[in-house]
Design a protein around this motif. Sequence first.
Motif, PDB file in Angstrom:
ATOM      1  N   LEU A  20       0.943  -1.156  -0.007  1.00  0.00           N
ATOM      2  CA  LEU A  20       0.131  -0.002  -0.154  1.00  0.00           C
ATOM      3  C   LEU A  20       0.693   1.180   0.087  1.00  0.00           C
ATOM      4  N   LYS A  21       0.456   2.199  -0.916  1.00  0.00           N
ATOM      5  CA  LYS A  21       1.296   3.378  -0.954  1.00  0.00           C
ATOM      6  C   LYS A  21       0.531   4.571  -0.454  1.00  0.00           C
ATOM      7  N   ALA A  26     -10.284   4.581  -1.335  1.00  0.00           N
ATOM      8  CA  ALA A  26     -11.099   4.856  -2.599  1.00  0.00           C
ATOM      9  C   ALA A  26      -9.663   4.664  -3.710  1.00  0.00           C
ATOM     10  N   ASP A  27      -8.592   5.268  -3.559  1.00  0.00           N
ATOM     11  CA  ASP A  27      -7.628   5.199  -4.465  1.00  0.00           C
ATOM     12  C   ASP A  27      -7.273   3.629  -4.659  1.00  0.00           C
ATOM     13  N   LEU A  32      -7.262  -1.664  -7.609  1.00  0.00           N
ATOM     14  CA  LEU A  32      -7.451  -2.900  -7.682  1.00  0.00           C
ATOM     15  C   LEU A  32      -8.277  -3.405  -8.569  1.00  0.00           C
ATOM     16  N   VAL A  33      -9.407  -2.466  -8.756  1.00  0.00           N
ATOM     17  CA  VAL A  33     -10.333  -2.851 -10.083  1.00  0.00           C
ATOM     18  C   VAL A  33      -9.535  -2.933 -11.296  1.00  0.00           C
ATOM     19  N   LYS A  34      -8.663  -2.221 -11.244  1.00  0.00           N
ATOM     20  CA  LYS A  34      -7.968  -2.338 -12.851  1.00  0.00           C
ATOM     21  C   LYS A  34      -6.953  -3.491 -12.692  1.00  0.00           C
ATOM     22  N   LYS A  65      -8.799  -5.047   5.126  1.00  0.00           N
ATOM     23  CA  LYS A  65      -9.308  -6.363   5.157  1.00  0.00           C
ATOM     24  C   LYS A  65     -10.542  -6.514   4.251  1.00  0.00           C
ATOM     25  N   SER A  66     -11.421  -6.042   4.673  1.00  0.00           N
ATOM     26  CA  SER A  66     -12.896  -6.149   3.952  1.00  0.00           C
ATOM     27  C   SER A  66     -12.616  -5.954   2.595  1.00  0.00           C
ATOM     28  N   LEU A  67     -11.968  -4.730   2.108  1.00  0.00           N
ATOM     29  CA  LEU A  67     -11.656  -4.308   0.634  1.00  0.00           C
ATOM     30  C   LEU A  67     -10.879  -5.478  -0.003  1.00  0.00           C
ATOM     31  N   VAL A  68      -9.845  -6.175   0.664  1.00  0.00           N
ATOM     32  CA  VAL A  68      -9.197  -7.152  -0.176  1.00  0.00           C
ATOM     33  C   VAL A  68     -10.031  -8.336  -0.222  1.00  0.00           C
TER      34      VAL A  68
END
Lengths: 239, 269
Positions: A20-21, A26-27, A32-34, A65-68
């Motif tokens: 993570l940078k 949101a970023d 991740l979508v891409k 965690k949820s995002l991943v």
Amino acid sequence: MADASIEFKGTSFTLSVLHLKTPKLADIRADLVKKVAQAPDFFYLVPVVVNIEQLDCSLDYQAVKSLVEEFNFTFVGFTGSVDKEQRKLIRELGFSFVNTTRVDTSKKAAIAEEALTTETKATAAIPERNLYTDKVHRGQIRSGQQIYAKDQNLVVIGSVSAGAEVIADGNIHVYGSLRGRAIAGAKGHHKAQIYCQNLEAELVSINGNYWLSESMEQHWGSPVYIHLTDSELTSSKLI
Amino acid sequence: MARIIVVTSGKGGVGKTTSSAAIGLGLALKGHKVVLIDFDIGLRNLDLIMGCERRVVYDFVNVINGEATLNQALIKDKRVSSLSILPASQTRDKDALNKENVGKVLEELGKSYDFIVCDSPAGIEAGAMMALYYADEAIVTTNPEVSSVRDSDRILGMLASRSRRAELGLDPIKEHLLLTRYSPKRVEEGEMLSVEDVEDILSIPLLGVIPESQAVLKASNAGEPVILDTESDAGKAYQDVIERLLGETVEFRFLVAEKKGIFSRMFGG
Ligand SMILES: Nc1ncnc2c1ncn2[C@@H]1O[C@H](COP(=O)(O)OP(=O)(O)OP(=O)(O)O)[C@@H](O)[C@H]1O
Ligand SMILES: [Mg+2]
């Protein structure tokens, strides 16, 4: 009855690490979508560790965690060279903190080193020499021949003739007479050792420290192993 | 199938040609069909030891170059009809042989002979490599001294890596150790390596021990291979070698210095 139904063992795995940078969710989501769109099957249920060492502010760990997991990764835990307080916090929040052994600055190395001894052993570094596999040579190695075990130990089932040369990045074992030259730890490895059933060598060398025949008087003609103690070659009788 | 045997050594002057002649003739005397090939191009020595130098018309190189047929070049031994000699050329250089054509000649010879004995030149260069390339067996001729043993060790490395058998991954060449010019007295005096020393260093099976003998020089001057001198120690030792090559177990002789009389031993005579 002993606990025969289970057994705990340490093993190293290669895990995907998501660096993570930014702490901005949101970023992260947008990128991740891409990324996942490029190869959705490849990432499906892939275990992932999130590295947070490039962040210098706090992070919503639960949200990450949820995002991943939203992208169908299997979340394993967090990693990175962070200070003790932060690691403690992460564990108190109920996430595992995974230690790495690959570090790039001495400060980070110190942290990782300490982490290694106090925390989970699952990823603990295996002693360096055990990483080597064996290259086995059957038969005598004759004058003028040279054998190199690159990134391996060398096992010779037979003798090494005068005028022959055996080289290994790891250890050298000679099940026979060692009459030629033996160079162990060739790429620089101070724990490398040389074993033979009969020492009559022209030269032995470990990690660049060498002996010529005249230095082998003590154990000449004996079964010995040769190793380094404080950058000094030492020979010890095998039996 | 003919057995192709190379007599080799690395070091020069150790007794390869003497041994090739004795072994070739010895096998023929046992009734086998034998051809002796001189691979020492440029020196031509074998024909002298065999006593047929005046009958050389065509040679190995002529055959290789298609200038003569095998039958034209082969010399029949006058003593034993089942023995032929393919002499080397005196005028050509060492590089006159090539693998492909040598292979063809050996194949052709293999059809009519039981044994093909190849007398190798000294060294580890092209000539010696050519002589050992097609071999099934090697008689590694060694004198009991350090430099000869070292060279034999080198040749053993070549046999295991540079031969046709090695290149094709076939069964390795069968190795035999032949110790020549052995002098038990000098071994006892510590001037020479013992049989045990040499066996320990080379660790290949011992085929024979030929004593240092006056009979050898006499034999070469006469053009009569020493194996014909059945009374001589060297002749007897080569006879034992033949038995062993043919699968017999024969005890080793001439390994200890001749015993002095009991009195001279007691009084240190
Ligand atoms: N057992 C022996 N006793 C005494 N002299 C010997 C013995 N064997 C060989 N010699 C002598 O040693 C010399 C060299 O022998 P020979 O020509 O057979 O060796 P070589 O290995 O074929 O040599 P080159 O490498 O030159 O071909 C000759 O003078 C020969 O008479
Ligand atoms: Mg010769």
